[in-house]
Scaffold this motif. Structure first.
Motif, PDB file in Angstrom:
ATOM      1  N   ALA A 181       0.911  -1.217   0.092  1.00 19.58           N
ATOM      2  CA  ALA A 181      -0.050   0.065   0.116  1.00 19.58           C
ATOM      3  C   ALA A 181       0.936   1.139  -0.118  1.00 19.58           C
ATOM      4  O   ALA A 181       1.857   1.249   0.827  1.00 19.58           O
ATOM      5  N   ARG A 182       0.564   2.277  -0.968  1.00 23.86           N
ATOM      6  CA  ARG A 182       1.448   3.410  -1.195  1.00 23.86           C
ATOM      7  C   ARG A 182       0.544   4.887  -0.813  1.00 23.86           C
ATOM      8  O   ARG A 182      -0.769   4.741  -1.252  1.00 23.86           O
ATOM      9  N   MET A 183       1.014   5.797  -0.272  1.00 22.17           N
ATOM     10  CA  MET A 183       0.296   6.996  -0.170  1.00 22.17           C
ATOM     11  C   MET A 183       0.515   7.770  -1.488  1.00 22.17           C
ATOM     12  O   MET A 183       1.479   7.914  -1.868  1.00 22.17           O
ATOM     13  N   THR A 184      -0.772   8.338  -2.124  1.00 20.35           N
ATOM     14  CA  THR A 184      -0.686   9.148  -3.149  1.00 20.35           C
ATOM     15  C   THR A 184      -1.111  10.490  -2.865  1.00 20.35           C
ATOM     16  O   THR A 184      -1.993  10.573  -2.372  1.00 20.35           O
ATOM     17  N   PRO A 185      -0.329  11.453  -3.205  1.00 21.05           N
ATOM     18  CA  PRO A 185      -0.392  12.996  -3.061  1.00 21.05           C
ATOM     19  C   PRO A 185      -1.660  13.514  -3.819  1.00 21.05           C
ATOM     20  O   PRO A 185      -2.225  12.715  -4.482  1.00 21.05           O
ATOM     21  N   LYS A 186      -2.020  14.718  -3.587  1.00 14.94           N
ATOM     22  CA  LYS A 186      -2.967  15.253  -4.337  1.00 14.94           C
ATOM     23  C   LYS A 186      -2.774  15.396  -5.857  1.00 14.94           C
ATOM     24  O   LYS A 186      -1.716  15.358  -6.216  1.00 14.94           O
ATOM     25  N   GLY A 187      -3.781  15.431  -6.562  1.00 13.74           N
ATOM     26  CA  GLY A 187      -3.469  15.709  -8.061  1.00 13.74           C
ATOM     27  C   GLY A 187      -3.343  14.698  -8.989  1.00 13.74           C
ATOM     28  O   GLY A 187      -3.212  14.738  -9.889  1.00 13.74           O
ATOM     29  N   PHE A 188      -3.777  13.459  -8.657  1.00 12.40           N
ATOM     30  CA  PHE A 188      -3.557  12.066  -9.255  1.00 12.40           C
ATOM     31  C   PHE A 188      -4.913  11.570  -9.703  1.00 12.40           C
ATOM     32  O   PHE A 188      -5.883  11.630  -8.916  1.00 12.40           O
ATOM     33  N   PHE A 189      -5.088  11.201 -10.886  1.00 13.02           N
ATOM     34  CA  PHE A 189      -5.906  10.256 -11.424  1.00 13.02           C
ATOM     35  C   PHE A 189      -5.452   8.695 -10.951  1.00 13.02           C
ATOM     36  O   PHE A 189      -4.053   8.652 -10.784  1.00 13.02           O
ATOM     37  N   PHE A 190      -6.349   7.617 -11.115  1.00 11.97           N
ATOM     38  CA  PHE A 190      -6.015   6.350 -10.712  1.00 11.97           C
ATOM     39  C   PHE A 190      -6.723   5.540 -11.703  1.00 11.97           C
ATOM     40  O   PHE A 190      -7.941   5.591 -12.136  1.00 11.97           O
ATOM     41  N   ASP A 191      -5.880   4.243 -12.102  1.00 12.20           N
ATOM     42  CA  ASP A 191      -6.327   3.353 -12.844  1.00 12.20           C
ATOM     43  C   ASP A 191      -7.079   2.268 -12.204  1.00 12.20           C
ATOM     44  O   ASP A 191      -7.281   2.132 -10.952  1.00 12.20           O
ATOM     45  N   CYS A 192      -7.739   1.376 -13.019  1.00  9.80           N
ATOM     46  CA  CYS A 192      -8.665   0.421 -12.727  1.00  9.80           C
ATOM     47  C   CYS A 192      -7.630  -0.742 -11.904  1.00  9.80           C
ATOM     48  O   CYS A 192      -8.067  -1.722 -10.963  1.00  9.80           O
ATOM     49  N   ASN A 193      -6.126  -0.797 -12.284  1.00 13.03           N
ATOM     50  CA  ASN A 193      -5.178  -1.565 -11.698  1.00 13.03           C
ATOM     51  C   ASN A 193      -4.472  -0.970 -10.372  1.00 13.03           C
ATOM     52  O   ASN A 193      -3.722  -1.702  -9.858  1.00 13.03           O
ATOM     53  N   SER A 194      -5.232   0.192 -10.070  1.00 12.31           N
ATOM     54  CA  SER A 194      -4.583   0.681  -8.986  1.00 12.31           C
ATOM     55  C   SER A 194      -5.741   1.407  -7.853  1.00 12.31           C
ATOM     56  O   SER A 194      -6.103   2.553  -8.074  1.00 12.31           O
ATOM     57  N   PRO A 195      -6.601   0.704  -7.544  1.00 10.79           N
ATOM     58  CA  PRO A 195      -7.901   1.225  -6.744  1.00 10.79           C
ATOM     59  C   PRO A 195      -7.294   2.053  -5.454  1.00 10.79           C
ATOM     60  O   PRO A 195      -6.107   1.903  -5.010  1.00 10.79           O
ATOM     61  N   CYS A 196      -8.120   2.722  -5.269  1.00 13.33           N
ATOM     62  CA  CYS A 196      -7.839   3.713  -4.140  1.00 13.33           C
ATOM     63  C   CYS A 196      -8.846   3.815  -2.864  1.00 13.33           C
ATOM     64  O   CYS A 196      -9.816   3.343  -3.179  1.00 13.33           O
ATOM     65  N   ILE A 197      -8.193   4.100  -1.815  1.00 19.52           N
ATOM     66  CA  ILE A 197      -8.910   4.446  -0.673  1.00 19.52           C
ATOM     67  C   ILE A 197      -8.933   5.828  -0.274  1.00 19.52           C
ATOM     68  O   ILE A 197      -7.741   6.255  -0.093  1.00 19.52           O
ATOM     69  N   PHE A 198     -10.288   6.497  -0.024  1.00 19.07           N
ATOM     70  CA  PHE A 198     -10.231   7.725   0.318  1.00 19.07           C
ATOM     71  C   PHE A 198     -10.523   7.823   1.909  1.00 19.07           C
ATOM     72  O   PHE A 198     -11.443   7.047   2.398  1.00 19.07           O
TER      73      PHE A 198
END
Length: 1015
Positions: free
Chosen positions: A792-809
């Motif tokens: 698991a990695r933290m993504t900073p603001k400003g990013f779109f994300f792919d179907c192969n990189s689901p995200c938790i908000f």
């Protein structure tokens, strides 16, 4: 048994025979496309072909061959002829080695390379044959140079006259006689190889496994061809694509714990128990109401409905034979009862059916040689080549001839059954026949009457083949034991796919699980069924309903959870024994012959591991030190637990999705009472562009002036003049921060992607408008496809994300807590049964349970997380592949003191404090390190002791600093991860199960081998 030699023999023999058959087809005027260059003509009681005089029989055989090539194909006819001769000639050799018939194929001597069947014929000792063939042979025998021609006639006659060959393999089709390769006796040809001891030993010929291995290896190249073409499997490709041979010890495990257990439950003091080396003893005796009561041994009905070449049937035969012996039957009676009452086999492949029948008869002959005349045949059936017209056309004549009577209901039900069997070559044993008890009684009566009046055998053969299959597939069995065919839903042809979706809703994703569902339906109450299939059914959400049905209505008696290697380069396996009885308090026994996902074992070592655990339930094995080269599997104090007895089945329902997590502790199960990640945060899947080549780029491939980095919202993105924006899309295993190297082309509020039409004329992008308000917000992401570890990695603001990189908000639960949990050992253990494959789906992560912690603990975790992310970001940005790269690492060290090197706070900043630096770094190219070093020398001379009197920097000193700095950061990250593990182990109460230790290999900075840090 040396399977490598067997494989070489079978594959080389296939190629030799097919090559010889193709030569014969070509010599007979056939082209690969099925057309012909020549055709025989009848002429004065004979025929002429290619200018040579032939017999009238030749003419009819040739015409029959042409009809087959046109109806099927050149290749299919060649394949059939090759395996026809392979099966029969190998069978003859096996019978000779088992002393059932005199030597036939062997040569007179090494010097005189003439088969004994030819030598015998030259001395007047001939197999039975008709008068026309006899006259033809007599003419050939006048010339000793015609050995090949004599052999062809004699071996055909031998196959027709030998009752065992005839009844197992059927009559050789007239056209097949033309296709026996003319070079079959050549040096190093098929007969040479069959006679050589280099491939198959005398002991092999007496082994019940030989036929199965030869069958698998014979079709292995065809199997490779089928998989190489990809896509859907045609009906004639299914046998090769789905057949795989089961190791004998697993077959014994399945048979002994089904057939054997049923008998022992009825006869607890039986002596046959001593010979059941793979019997799993339950911790508690089988409850009386769960025992299948045997009034007569004949009631112990056993079947394998995907029997292949009969390996499982053979093992069932051996155990049933022991039972009959113990019950006081003589050898002949025992075999006859097994064949007539106990054992049933069904397969989709005629070759497999023939070999299974032959293998069982070899078993019978080893007990009593009198069965070599084929007077009592095992009940092994193949899918019939019939249609509704088989019933409609033959019904009246059949009933009249046998004095049988039908009514409208029986006729309609059988018409429907025969209509379904038009697709039997695709559906096989999963067909469901809707017939009433009256219709079934009619079928039983018809089969009995037909057996009494053999004069109608040929006339009604298709009808009877259909009757036998309907009876076999509508029967309930006391025990079913199978290695079902393996085929994913994507490979199913249209007929098969539609049928499983309509009839096997809970298991439709894979043919193997369809068979498991079918087995449960065809097992008698209190009966048992066993199978070996991939372990996906135990965990994947796709099969949740199948698991729930088993957990609620049946009992998993025992289960072997196996590493990769049972079937070679497989994906692991599971073999289970299930009792068809309902027991809410049921407990099972499990063997965890696996630790690391997808670790591969030699199957002989898996057998050793199981055997040693059966002998000593406390046996432990250290999987981390395993290698295929070991001679033995040895006990280790630090090893993993293998044996899990008395596992309450109802515990599985306490885990979301009901995975068969038999090794999961009560503490871990109880954690699922808490809220899940889904309950306290927003977990979403990202964008599918539909054309990554068009819409995605590495950041260094684009015009930086068109790159909008670290914007705060989609509104800011859509109102900006930028064209490309940061994008996360999976990547290698990495924790905390990183894998930020892509940009997405986003114009016209995303419509450029949504409205794009691909090369197939389809809009296949997928962007969820409901997620628009989440785009560009800080989140946690992970790579959906991984090597078996979640990073698991933290993504900073400003990013779109792919179907192969689901995200938790973030919602009610902080991102710091969530990422700490996801990168902890607690999560590793949870995912072992929630998601034990190479992919971590969004549904898997949503299910992870969370535990409430106090504010102070939360703050402590957050401090550690911020450090971990900062260190990982430093590592990522230290490379020029990062758009936040500012300066060569060695240059950055000029002027830094040793205190600065180990001051983590001084080295790092907040994760989102990058926008200004990024704007500068993207527009200013990196300077040359050598030039920069000269520029820094004078200015930093006073600040750095590594600069000599000339003002130059010593590179070796900077390298030493570099080592000290990154070793300090690495060790800090390692200490932080172990501390987080300790805290989460305490939070979840798993102190007795887990330790906080983290191997250095799992620290995901310095992945390019910049420095070596030894543990």
């Amino acid at each position: 048994m040396d399977t490598n030699r067997l494989k070489r023999f079978a594959t080389e023999a296939r190629n030799i025979l097919i090559g010889g058959v193709v030569q014969r087809l070509t010599a007979l005027g056939f082209q690969p496309d099925g057309t012909t260059t020549e055709k025989p003509e009848l002429m004065g009681g004979g025929a002429v072909f290619m200018g040579e005089v032939q017999t009238e029989d030749f003419y009819h055989q040739w015409m029959s061959l042409q009809a087959q090539v046109q109806r099927r194909s050149f290749r299919e006819v060649a394949e059939e002829a090759a395996y026809t001769w392979f099966n029969r000639l190998v069978a003859i050799r096996i019978m000779v080695k088992n002393e059932l018939v005199p030597a036939v194929l062997e040569y007179e001597s090494d010097e005189v390379r003439i088969p004994l069947i030819v030598t015998e014929a030259r001395q007047g000792r001939l197999p039975q044959m008709d008068e026309a063939q006899r006259r033809k042979l007599d003419a050939l025998l006048l010339n000793d140079a015609l050995t090949d021609e004599q052999f062809v006639l004699l071996i055909v006659a031998y196959c027709h006259s030998n009752p065992l060959i005839q009844k197992c393999f059927g009559a050789i089709s007239d056209y097949t006689e033309l296709l026996l390769p003319g070079n079959i006796l050549k040096s190093d040809g098929f007969i040479d190889r069959l006679n050589a001891d280099d491939y198959i030993t005398d002991a092999d010929y007496r082994s019940p496994e030989l036929i199965g291995w030869l069958y698998q290896f014979y079709i292995s190249e065809r199997k490779d061809e089928v998989f190489a073409k990809k896509g859907k499997f045609a009906a004639d490709e299914i046998p090769a694509a789905t057949q795989i041979f089961t190791p004998n010890w697993i077959v014994k495990y399945m048979v002994q714990n089904t057939v054997g257990r049923i008998y022992l439950d009825n006869n607890p003091y039986s002596d046959i128990k001593e010979g059941m080396e793979y019997l799993v003893e339950p911790a508690e005796p089988t409850p009386a109401d769960s025992i299948y009561q045997l009034d007569d041994i004949c009631d112990l009905k056993v079947a394998d409905l995907a029997c292949g070449s009969g390996h499982i049937l053979n093992e069932c035969f051996d155990l049933l034979y022991q039972i009959y012996m113990e019950e006081g039957y003589n050898r002949r009676q025992a075999v006859e009862h097994i064949f007539r009452h106990n054992l049933t086999g069904v397969d989709i492949d005629l070759r497999a059916k023939q070999l299974a029948t032959f293998a069982l008869l070899m078993k019978a002959c080893q007990k009593e040689k009198g069965f070599a005349d084929g007077h009592c045949m095992p009940r092994v059936w193949v899918m019939p080549d019939v249609s509704r017209y088989t019933w409609l056309d033959l019904n009246g004549h059949f009933c009249s001839a046998l004095d049988l009577h039908t009514d409208e209901i029986i006729s309609k039900e059988l018409e429907a059954a025969f209509t379904l069997m038009e697709d039997a070559d695709s559906l096989g044993s999963i067909m469901k026949f809707d017939i009433s008890p009256r219709t079934r009684e009619f079928l039983l009566e018809a089969v009995d009457e037909q057996a009494k009046q053999q004069k109608f055998a040929d006339s009604f053969k298709p009808l009877m083949e259909g009757f036998e299959v309907i009876l076999a597939l509508t029967k309930q069995y006391a025990a079913l034991v199978m290695n079902p065919p393996y085929m994913g839903g994507g490979n199913m042809n249209e007929v098969l796919s539609r049928y499983v979706k309509d009839n096997y809703e809970d298991s439709k994703a894979d043919l193997a699980t369809v068979f498991v569902e079918m087995m449960g339906q065809r097992t008698l109450a209190q009966g048992r069924y066993a199978f070996i299939i991939p372990p996906s059914w135990m965990f994947l959400t796709t099969f949740e309903n199948l698991r729930r049905n088993i957990i609620d209505n049946q009992v998993i008696d025992s289960l072997l959870h196996l590493s990769r290697g049972v079937f070679g380069a497989d994906f692991g396996a599971s073999s289970a024994v299930i009792a068809n009885t309902k027991n809410p308090n049921a407990c099972g026994t499990y063997f965890r012959l696996i630790e690391r996902t997808f670790q591969e074992f030699d199957q002989k070592h898996l057998r050793m591991l199981f055997e040693k655990t059966l002998a000593n339930h406390d046996f432990r094995f250290f999987f981390g030190e395993y290698s295929k080269g070991v001679e033995d599997i040895v006990y280790s104090e630090k090893g993993a637990k293998i044996y899990y007895p008395n596992v309450p089945q109802k515990n599985f329902e306490k885990i979301p999705g009901c995975p068969i997590g038999y090794w999961v502790s009560i503490k871990m199960i109880e954690s699922f009472k808490n809220d899940s990640i889904e309950d306290n945060s927003k977990v979403v899947i990202g964008i599918k562009t539909g054309d990554n080549d068009l819409f995605l780029r590495n950041w260094h491939e684009i015009n930086f002036k068109l790159f909008g980095s670290y914007l705060s919202s989609l509104k800011d993105v859509n109102s900006s003049e930028y064209k490309w924006f940061p994008y996360v899309k999976g990547g290698e295993y990495r924790k905390w921060y990183g894998n930020l190297d892509l940009a997405i082309r986003w114009e016209d509020s995303g419509n450029i992607i949504l409205n794009h039409i691909n090369s197939n004329g389809v809009k296949d992008a997928r962007i969820r408008p409901t997620n628009f308000d989440l785009y560009c917000k800080k989140n946690i992401t992970w790579s959906r496809i991984s090597s078996g570890k979640l990073g698991a990695r933290m993504t900073p603001k400003g990013f779109f994300f792919d179907c192969n990189s689901p995200c938790i908000f973030e919602n009610e639960l902080s991102l710091d807590y969530i990422i700490a949990l996801l990168d902890s050992k607690v999560c590793v253990e949870l995912l072992r049964f929630i998601a034990p494959t190479l992919s971590f789906q969004i549904g898997d992560i949503k299910q992870i349970p969370t535990c409430i912690i106090d504010e102070q603990s939360q703050m402590g975790i957050s401090n550690l997380i911020r450090q971990n992310i900062s260190i990982s970001r430093l590592d990522w940005d230290a490379h020029e592949t990062s758009w936040d790269f500012r300066q060569n690492e060695l240059l950055a060290l000029i002027g830094q003191s040793d205190d600065d090197l180990t001051n983590i706070e001084a080295q790092t900043t907040d994760i989102n404090d990058t926008a200004q630096r990024c704007a500068v770094s993207l527009q200013k190219p990196c300077c040359n390190p050598a030039t920069a070093m000269q520029q820094h020398c004078t200015a930093d001379a006073a600040k750095d002791t590594s600069i000599g009197s000339s003002g130059n920097v010593r590179l070796s000193d900077l390298v030493d600093k570099y080592h000290r700095k990154w070793e300090a950061l690495f060790m800090q990250l390692h200490a932080n991860e172990e501390e987080l593990n300790r805290q989460f182990i305490d939070i979840y109460g798993l102190q007795d199960e887990l330790t906080p230790d983290v191997p250095f290999s799992e620290i995901t900075i310095l992945q390019q081998g910049e420095i070596e840090i030894k543990s």
